[in-house]
Write a protein that holds these residues in place. Sequence first.
Motif, short mmCIF file in Angstrom:
data_model
loop_
_atom_site.label_atom_id
_atom_site.label_comp_id
_atom_site.label_asym_id
_atom_site.label_seq_id
_atom_site.Cartn_x
_atom_site.Cartn_y
_atom_site.Cartn_z
N ASN A 119 0.82 -1.23 0.00
CA ASN A 119 0.00 0.00 0.00
C ASN A 119 0.84 1.27 0.00
OD1 ASN A 119 -2.57 -1.40 0.08
ND2 ASN A 119 -2.11 -1.87 2.22
N VAL A 120 1.97 1.21 -0.71
CA VAL A 120 2.79 2.40 -0.94
C VAL A 120 2.58 2.81 -2.39
CG1 VAL A 120 5.10 3.39 -0.92
CG2 VAL A 120 4.50 1.61 0.74
N PRO A 121 1.77 3.83 -2.66
CA PRO A 121 1.50 4.22 -4.05
C PRO A 121 2.76 4.73 -4.74
CG PRO A 121 0.62 5.85 -2.53
CD PRO A 121 1.08 4.69 -1.70
N CYS A 122 3.01 4.24 -5.95
CA CYS A 122 4.24 4.61 -6.65
C CYS A 122 4.10 4.33 -8.13
CB CYS A 122 5.43 3.84 -6.07
SG CYS A 122 5.30 2.04 -6.25
N LYS A 123 5.11 4.70 -8.88
CA LYS A 123 5.14 4.42 -10.32
C LYS A 123 6.58 4.44 -10.80
CE LYS A 123 4.61 9.24 -11.86
NZ LYS A 123 3.78 10.19 -12.65
N GLY A 124 6.80 3.95 -12.02
CA GLY A 124 8.11 3.99 -12.62
C GLY A 124 8.34 5.32 -13.32
N VAL A 155 12.09 4.50 -8.99
CA VAL A 155 10.68 4.51 -8.62
C VAL A 155 10.36 5.81 -7.91
CG1 VAL A 155 8.87 3.30 -7.31
CG2 VAL A 155 10.71 2.00 -8.39
N VAL A 156 9.19 6.37 -8.23
CA VAL A 156 8.79 7.65 -7.67
C VAL A 156 7.37 7.56 -7.11
CG1 VAL A 156 10.26 8.99 -9.22
CG2 VAL A 156 7.94 8.44 -9.92
N SER A 157 6.99 8.57 -6.34
CA SER A 157 5.61 8.68 -5.90
C SER A 157 4.73 9.02 -7.10
CB SER A 157 5.49 9.78 -4.83
OG SER A 157 5.87 11.03 -5.38
N GLU A 158 3.44 8.99 -6.91
CA GLU A 158 2.55 9.25 -8.04
C GLU A 158 2.67 10.67 -8.56
OE1 GLU A 158 -1.21 8.01 -6.41
OE2 GLU A 158 -1.02 6.01 -7.32
N ASP A 159 3.16 11.58 -7.73
CA ASP A 159 3.38 12.96 -8.18
C ASP A 159 4.83 13.21 -8.59
OD1 ASP A 159 4.51 12.91 -5.69
OD2 ASP A 159 3.42 14.63 -4.89
#
Length: 243
Positions: A119-124, A155-159
């Motif tokens: 449950n750690v929101p993230c994206k490439g 990897v970064v946060s959604e923002d």
Amino acid sequence: MSDRINYLVTGSMPAEQNQITERLDAGVEYPGVLFWQYDQAAIIMGCSQRPDEQQSARSMAAGLPIMRRNSGGGAVLAGPWMLSISVFIPTEHLIAQQNIIQIFGWLEQIWIAALEKCNVPCKGVDKALIDHSKEVSESQNLKWACYASLSHGEVVSEDGRKLVGLAQIRKKKGVVLVSGLHLYPCDWQQLSSIVVDNPEQGVQLEALNSDAQSLSGRAEDVLLPEIIQAFHEQLPDDFRVLS
């Protein structure tokens, strides 16, 4: 889950670097993963960075040692807030035969799957995000800091704030991919005060970065064993846990 936390090695950054060097020098015979949490704070510089007298004096005054790692990149403030994961791959392994962008992309997907499961929101990251981060880093004179910009596989946060940093060490006898996750925030102003004598740059770095605890709203001591377990589960079956 308790056995997963037993996979974690707690120790100093030099001890971690020694283990990485020894395994590479001896030859990586099988795929493996090393989970490491630093037991003390230190400024970690890339192999191409050399601390000068002023930096050394400031670090000594702060009671914070400056060390150098075997991989490239910029300066990092390492400590208990960071989970370091090193993935060892034999040179003949299919994963090691990929180019650098592909191999980092492989690790990026493992990190994303593990973090999302916790449950750690993230994206490439993509090229546009990488290019933008480098422009920001240069315009704010932050190129000295590892976590000031992005590169392939991170990897970064959604923002778009950096969460996981990556580096590679490739030798004749093996490859190691080293990654660092901020479990909770570090003292960015302390890092910039010691390295460039400018605490205001720490404010800029803080704005460019995030951490698992802040993104998930869950405590680090709860997240840590879950992330280790989730990461381990995403690895191919032939990978062993190292200690």
